[in-house]
Design an enzyme around this catalytic site. Structure first.
Site, PDB file in Angstrom:
ATOM      1  N   CYS A 197      -3.579  -8.438   5.768  1.00  0.00           N
ATOM      2  CA  CYS A 197      -2.539  -7.482   6.141  1.00  0.00           C
ATOM      3  C   CYS A 197      -2.707  -6.183   5.352  1.00  0.00           C
ATOM      4  O   CYS A 197      -2.720  -6.206   4.120  1.00  0.00           O
ATOM      5  CB  CYS A 197      -1.176  -8.092   5.857  1.00  0.00           C
ATOM      6  SG  CYS A 197       0.211  -6.957   6.108  1.00  0.00           S
ATOM      7  N   CYS A 200       0.653  -5.619   2.999  1.00  0.00           N
ATOM      8  CA  CYS A 200       0.953  -6.357   1.768  1.00  0.00           C
ATOM      9  C   CYS A 200      -0.237  -7.123   1.208  1.00  0.00           C
ATOM     10  O   CYS A 200      -0.163  -7.645   0.097  1.00  0.00           O
ATOM     11  CB  CYS A 200       2.109  -7.327   2.010  1.00  0.00           C
ATOM     12  SG  CYS A 200       1.651  -8.794   2.990  1.00  0.00           S
ATOM     13  N   CYS A 241       1.397 -11.000  10.114  1.00  0.00           N
ATOM     14  CA  CYS A 241       1.232 -11.350   8.706  1.00  0.00           C
ATOM     15  C   CYS A 241       2.127 -12.532   8.357  1.00  0.00           C
ATOM     16  O   CYS A 241       3.281 -12.604   8.780  1.00  0.00           O
ATOM     17  CB  CYS A 241       1.591 -10.152   7.822  1.00  0.00           C
ATOM     18  SG  CYS A 241       1.432 -10.505   6.049  1.00  0.00           S
ATOM     19  N   CYS A 244       4.765 -10.888   5.297  1.00  0.00           N
ATOM     20  CA  CYS A 244       5.693  -9.759   5.454  1.00  0.00           C
ATOM     21  C   CYS A 244       5.970  -9.572   6.942  1.00  0.00           C
ATOM     22  O   CYS A 244       5.490 -10.333   7.777  1.00  0.00           O
ATOM     23  CB  CYS A 244       5.140  -8.489   4.820  1.00  0.00           C
ATOM     24  SG  CYS A 244       3.809  -7.681   5.748  1.00  0.00           S
ATOM     25  N   ASP A 361     -27.468   2.628   3.351  1.00  0.00           N
ATOM     26  CA  ASP A 361     -27.315   1.217   3.035  1.00  0.00           C
ATOM     27  C   ASP A 361     -27.456   0.377   4.301  1.00  0.00           C
ATOM     28  O   ASP A 361     -26.687   0.536   5.248  1.00  0.00           O
ATOM     29  CB  ASP A 361     -25.933   1.006   2.402  1.00  0.00           C
ATOM     30  CG  ASP A 361     -25.686  -0.424   1.965  1.00  0.00           C
ATOM     31  OD1 ASP A 361     -26.558  -1.283   2.191  1.00  0.00           O
ATOM     32  OD2 ASP A 361     -24.607  -0.678   1.401  1.00  0.00           O
TER      33      ASP A 361
END
Length: 437
Positions: A197, A200, A241, A244, A361
């Site tokens: 999430c 949170c 989530c 939350c 990269d």
């Protein structure tokens, strides 16, 4: 439109001249150099060129160029549209695009994810289109959570209409500070960058979730079509989530296999010429954006069906009886999309570079599941062919290593072949065939 101040007019004219000379001398399409010269002469040129236009900014990790083209094609039903058709998606490219169509009342600009906050602030665009976020060029762009946070701050309480993919949690989080959002269920096949999430840090539940329409007390079956465009496929893309209240918002537009469900619950078969599920997702975003400009779907959809190739993507180039279809894949999510449109009865040439525009990269190659390529002829080329060759070997994919694209193509029998290349490798192949578009 308001007439530009004299300094801005001069900067715009000199930029257009530089772009023309660049094209005439074969140094490029001029979409960057023209804008750079214009901005050097008038640093506020982008703001001045953008004023009094109805603008849409399109940003995402993948699909920006194609979706920009689809939206542009649709809005041409309303009038002239300024756009950066070849993907020059930073301010210099935007200046060139708006300068080259100085009287166009509409503009559709592809915007690099990192530059989106700056371009929103400079242009004051009324519509912002957000599609997906996944890892790409980590050495340049940084963590995608940071990008989503920058989007979130740039959009906070701004009087702008956002068209956003509700199926991507990072996009949803980035767009959730805006009062007015049109949420679109365009899907998210690549989920490896959004299992947590962004609000949170808790885990996101996805698999096996039941869809809960707004106002429902408990999960339940979803009707095939109902008021608000709810479709049975909605549960496949739902997420929430555990820790939350952050969860997927209720979309009003849906991609339903080969069709789109509009906010009134009407189903429209897309029947576009661009291949693959990713382009159908791009199309539903484009249709939602067109409607935000007041263009009804029955007028926009035929325009989308006219698009056959975008900046060389999906173009078929020919040499000595060999017909090579060009597919662009710049990151793990892009390779997943390319695999979706491969014809596995055909040989495939893979080409990877690691120049500045690609990102230096190449560790992202290990995030791609190449096992889908087993069972067919695979040829590997590009500046970083050894990196790709090692990855294929670990995946158990037989391949033939070649020193150049020309050599790889010459090894093919007459007939069709698919080519997947990352950005600069793709552009090198296009240049070799005369910048096919």
């Amino acid at each position: 439109m308001t007439q530009l101040p004299l300094r801005a007019q001069l900067a715009s004219a000199l930029g257009r001249t530089a772009a023309t000379l660049s094209r005439a001398t074969g140094r490029g399409d001029g979409s960057v150099i023209g804008g750079r010269i214009g901005l050097a002469l008038e640093p506020d040129l982008l703001r001045k060129l953008a004023q009094d236009r109805k603008l849409a900014l399109v940003s995402a990790t993948n699909g920006k160029t194609t979706t920009t083209r689809l939206i542009t094609s649709a809005l041409q039903e309303l009038g002239e549209v300024a756009t950066n058709a070849f993907g020059a998606n930073m301010p210099a490219g935007h200046v060139s695009a708006l300068s080259s169509a100085k009287h166009a009342p509409y503009g559709v600009l592809e915007v690099d994810e990192k530059y989106l906050p700056e371009v929103i602030d400079t242009t004051g665009a009324g519509v912002v289109v957000l599609m997906n976020l996944s890892r790409d060029q980590m050495d340049r762009a940084g963590e995608i959570w940071l990008l989503a946070q920058k989007w979130r701050r740039a959009l906070a309480n701004r009087p702008v209409h956002v068209i956003a993919n509700a199926d991507d949690p990072l996009v949803t989080w980035g767009a959730s500070t805006v009062p007015g959002v049109t949420w679109v269920s365009a899907g998210q096949p690549w989920k490896e960058d959004s299992w947590c999430c962004p609000e949170c840090g808790g885990p996101l539940d996805r698999k096996g979730m039941d869809y809960v329409p707004p106002g429902s007390a408990a999960p339940g079956p979803v009707p095939a079509a109902a008021h608000g465009g709810i479709v049975s496929r909605a549960a496949e893309n739902d997420w929430a989530c555990r820790e939350c209240a952050f969860r997927r918002p209720q979309p009003s537009w849906f991609l339903d296999d080969d069709a789109v469900i509009d906010p009134r619950g009407q189903r429209w078969v897309l029947d576009i010429q661009l291949p693959g599920r990713a382009n159908r997702a791009n199309a539903v975003i484009a249709l939602a954006t067109a409607e935000a400009f007041g263009l009804p779907i029955q007028r926009a959809l035929p325009r989308l069906r006219e698009v056959t190739s975008v900046a060389g993507r999906y173009t078929v180039v020919q040499r000595d009886g060999r017909h090579a279809r060009l597919l662009l894949a710049k990151n793990p999510a892009g390779w997943l999309e390319a695999f979706d449109v491969l014809d596995r009865s055909l040989p495939v040439i893979l080409s990877v570079n690691a120049q500045g525009p690609d990102g230096r990269d190449t560790s992202w190659l290990w995030d791609v599941d190449y096992r889908v390529l087993r069972g067919g002829p695979v040829y590997v080329t590009g500046e970083r062919r050894l990196d790709l060759a090692l990855r294929l070997d670990i995946a158990g994919v037989p391949f033939q290593l070649t020193n150049s694209f020309e050599e790889a193509l010459a090894l093919q029998p007459p007939g069709k072949v698919d080519v997947i290349a990352n950005y600069t490798a793709f552009q090198q192949i296009r240049s070799e065939f005369g910048r096919a578009v």
